[in-house]
Design an enzyme around this catalytic site. Structure first.
Site, PDB file in Angstrom:
ATOM      1  N   ASP A 100       0.841  -1.100   0.141  1.00 50.84           N
ATOM      2  CA  ASP A 100       0.037   0.085   0.037  1.00 50.84           C
ATOM      3  C   ASP A 100       0.721   1.161   0.101  1.00 50.84           C
ATOM      4  O   ASP A 100       2.164   1.149   0.295  1.00 50.84           O
ATOM      5  CB  ASP A 100      -0.788   0.012   1.064  1.00 50.84           C
ATOM      6  CG  ASP A 100      -2.112   0.922   1.384  1.00 50.84           C
ATOM      7  OD1 ASP A 100      -2.374   1.329   0.266  1.00 50.84           O
ATOM      8  OD2 ASP A 100      -2.261   1.719   2.262  1.00 50.84           O
ATOM      9  N   ASP A 119      -0.170   4.840   1.010  1.00 51.64           N
ATOM     10  CA  ASP A 119      -0.549   5.839   2.085  1.00 51.64           C
ATOM     11  C   ASP A 119      -0.534   5.086   3.237  1.00 51.64           C
ATOM     12  O   ASP A 119      -1.286   4.343   3.634  1.00 51.64           O
ATOM     13  CB  ASP A 119      -1.836   6.684   2.005  1.00 51.64           C
ATOM     14  CG  ASP A 119      -1.688   7.568   0.781  1.00 51.64           C
ATOM     15  OD1 ASP A 119      -0.865   8.388   0.915  1.00 51.64           O
ATOM     16  OD2 ASP A 119      -2.848   7.628  -0.098  1.00 51.64           O
TER      17      ASP A 119
END
Length: 259
Positions: free
Chosen positions: A13, A15
């Site tokens: 991922d 953020d």
């Protein structure tokens, strides 16, 4: 617990894992640079459908990440790929920004508000009441309802903003039709990412900061799951879920020596 095979490819991922509040997580640029140098397949994932991979590449480059745009996989790309597989050369009424509209065009879709096959809802900085009304009428008229991701809110410098999941709920309330969400935690997002880099679930790890999206998505797709503590979920919170990540680490900096 069954011993997993050696990790040969990585999904991460963005953020909360690589970037937090507009700044790189300490050690994250080095981690990404090491992945690139290793030659192992990897992708940076995001549920945000606003930006194109080129936009995100430029953003990451400014923060010290050496990454190609081909190494970024968004919910917009996954959605466009899903629709191209389901109904090649179809038509769609799209609520979203360049990240989504560019992906839809590249997948061979015609964007129209006249009797489309699909209504596709993505993220946008300014949701238009007129556009939402049009979507409601088209769905009520028989268009299929697709949403890039189920996130209810998103961050901004001023605080939380309503995101695609919240707008989808409003449209569903008006039409009685629930959307099909393509992005995390749908394992479809993981499988499309694996296909994009020719990776296998048994030898791939998913790194994320959220138990309810990243870890759940990776788990359901059969990947090793690694929770980092630089974003949303804490170690204590992780114990409240009925499922567990394969392991919990402080940050991606702890993984550099594994690459």
């Amino acid at each position: 617990m069954k011993e997993r095979k050696r990790i040969e490819s990585w999904l991460t991922d963005m953020d909360g894992v690589l970037v937090h509040e507009g700044e790189p997580v300490p050690g994250a640029p080095e981690f990404v640079n090491r992945m690139k140098e290793s030659g192992k397949p990897f992708l940076i994932l995001t549920n945000n459908s606003i930006y194109t991979p080129r936009d995100l590449q430029a953003r990451l480059h400014r923060m010290g990440f050496d990454v190609d745009e081909q190494s970024i996989w968004t919910a917009a790309l996954a959605t466009a790929q899903f629709l191209a597989d389901q109904r090649p050369g179809g038509t769609a009424y799209v609520i979203g920004e360049a990240g989504l509209t560019t992906a839809m065009h590249a997948a061979g879709y015609i964007l129209t508000e006249f009797d489309p096959d699909y209504v596709v809802l993505g993220e946008t900085r300014t949701y238009s009441f007129e556009a939402i009304t049009k979507a409601i009428r088209l769905i009520s008229g028989g268009a299929r309802f697709i949403c890039t991701n189920p996130d209810a809110t998103g961050p901004s410098n001023e605080g939380l903003l309503p995101a695609a999941g919240s707008v989808a709920a409003m449209i569903s309330k008006a039409t009685g039709v629930k959307p099909y969400f393509v992005g995390k935690p749908n394992p479809m997002m993981m499988r499309s990412a694996l296909n994009a880099i020719g990776a296998h679930s048994e030898t791939t790890a998913m790194i994320g900061d959220r138990m309810d999206t990243d870890v759940l998505c990776g788990l359901e797709a059969g990947l090793e799951t690694i929770l980092v503590l630089t974003g949303i979920s804490s170690r204590l919170e992780s114990e409240t879920y009925p499922y567990r990540p394969s392991r919990i680490i402080n940050s991606v900096a702890d993984l550099i020596d594994e690459i």
